[in-house]
Design an enzyme around this catalytic site. Structure first.
Site, PDB file in Angstrom:
ATOM      1  N   HIS A 186     -22.477  21.990  42.100  1.00  0.00           N
ATOM      2  CA  HIS A 186     -21.891  20.642  42.166  1.00  0.00           C
ATOM      3  C   HIS A 186     -20.621  20.570  41.294  1.00  0.00           C
ATOM      4  O   HIS A 186     -19.620  19.972  41.693  1.00  0.00           O
ATOM      5  CB  HIS A 186     -22.875  19.601  41.636  1.00  0.00           C
ATOM      6  CG  HIS A 186     -24.152  19.492  42.411  1.00  0.00           C
ATOM      7  ND1 HIS A 186     -25.378  19.839  41.898  1.00  0.00           N
ATOM      8  CD2 HIS A 186     -24.403  19.057  43.679  1.00  0.00           C
ATOM      9  CE1 HIS A 186     -26.325  19.618  42.800  1.00  0.00           C
ATOM     10  NE2 HIS A 186     -25.765  19.147  43.891  1.00  0.00           N
ATOM     11  N   SER A 201     -30.602  22.315  43.714  1.00  0.00           N
ATOM     12  CA  SER A 201     -31.423  21.448  42.861  1.00  0.00           C
ATOM     13  C   SER A 201     -32.904  21.762  43.058  1.00  0.00           C
ATOM     14  O   SER A 201     -33.723  21.518  42.177  1.00  0.00           O
ATOM     15  CB  SER A 201     -31.165  19.979  43.197  1.00  0.00           C
ATOM     16  OG  SER A 201     -29.794  19.693  43.096  1.00  0.00           O
TER      17      SER A 201
END
Ligand code: AMP
Length: 283
Positions: free
Chosen positions: A41, A191
């Site tokens: 990210h 994640s």
């Protein structure tokens, strides 16, 4: 110490913050995320900064892209560390609506996508997924009106779907795809990697390794069908339950039979234990 980004949790607050940015004629890049931020990210954020003066990161775990049996309620939520990471990156604005703000009572609209969204890859195993993604990303684009939106190639079919949607609906945003950021052993950062047990984590890089091996085989003149069958067997033998391992045209996602029909993208999705991982590489 890094300056804390502005955090907007309501639409009026978002629009006030964006109006201030626009008043300075700054170009805006949006990085949509579901939080639980990792180096992948943050790489998108850095790429966004290279393209525009101001960067907005949205953090919203989008319920409409999860099926009832999927991990919406347990999806990792790490607000404090996310905020610290985005402050370190000098992000300007975080858009962090709650579910009621994004989907008020009575919400009854869904963006339905075809083309890359019905390529018989993720859509076969998660039929609800791209409708949910397109609806929330469409809303994020309308809410934030970014000049540029930055997405990861990690979610390759999603990148194609969002690019197509932005074009088809004249949303006026340039969608940019950034190469997948990996752990040292090749596992694509995600994640969901926190779900992996130590043993599963050890096995997980098999997906990337197998794709690389198949790509090498092809480049050395090997037969595509044979390479794919051997790759699928290697993934299953490592302990994965394979959903798909496919060679597709990198632009259209259409099935492909040989290297000459390329550019080829390998795409894979497989479950290890209860965790479903996806990955892809260009050949
Ligand atoms: P997510 O929070 O998982 O929905 O992902 C938000 C954005 O980050 C999406 O555009 C993803 O494709 C991108 N992303 C996730 N993991 C990676 C990675 N390992 N490398 C690059 N981009 C990623």
């Amino acid at each position: 110490m890094a300056r804390t980004p502005v955090v907007a949790r309501t639409l009026p607050a978002l629009h006030r913050a964006l109006d201030k940015i626009r008043a300075r004629n700054a170009r805006v890049a949006l990085v949509p995320t579901m939080g639980a931020l990792h180096e992948g990210h943050l790489t998108l954020v850095r790429q966004a900064k290279r393209r525009c003066e101001k960067v907005v990161v949205s953090i919203f775990v989008n319920p409409t892209q999860f099926a009832p049996h999927e991990d919406f309620s347990t999806y990792p939520r790490t607000w404090k560390t996310d905020l610290a990471k985005l402050a370190d990156e000098k992000v300007d604005l975080i858009w962090n609506p709650d579910v009621k703000t994004m989907y008020p009572d009575g919400f009854a609209t869904r963006i339905s996508c075809e083309g890359p969204a019905i390529a018989d890859l993720e859509d076969r195993y998660r039929p609800h997924f791209f409708g949910g993604v397109a609806t929330v990303v469409g809303k994020l684009f309308i809410q934030c009106k970014p000049d540029v939106a930055v997405f990861g190639q990690k979610d390759f079919q999603q990148l194609r779907v969002v690019t197509q949607m932005a074009r088809d609906l004249d949303l006026g945003v340039k969608v940019v795809g950034i190469p997948t950021v990996r752990e040292r052993d090749g596992l694509a950062m995600s994640s969901r990697n926190v779900y992996l047990s130590p043993e599963e984590r050890r096995i997980a890089p098999t997906l990337y390794r197998t794709m690389k091996d198949c790509a090498r085989q092809l480049r050395d003149g090997g037969d595509l069908k044979t390479a794919m069958a051997e790759g699928a067997a290697a993934i299953s033998n490592a302990g994965f339950a394979l959903d798909y391992f496919e060679a597709r045209h990198a632009d259209t996602l259409a099935p492909i039979a040989s290297l000459s029909e390329g550019p080829i993208r390998f795409l894979v999705a497989a479950k290890i234990g209860t965790t479903r991982l996806i990955d892809n590489i260009g050949v």
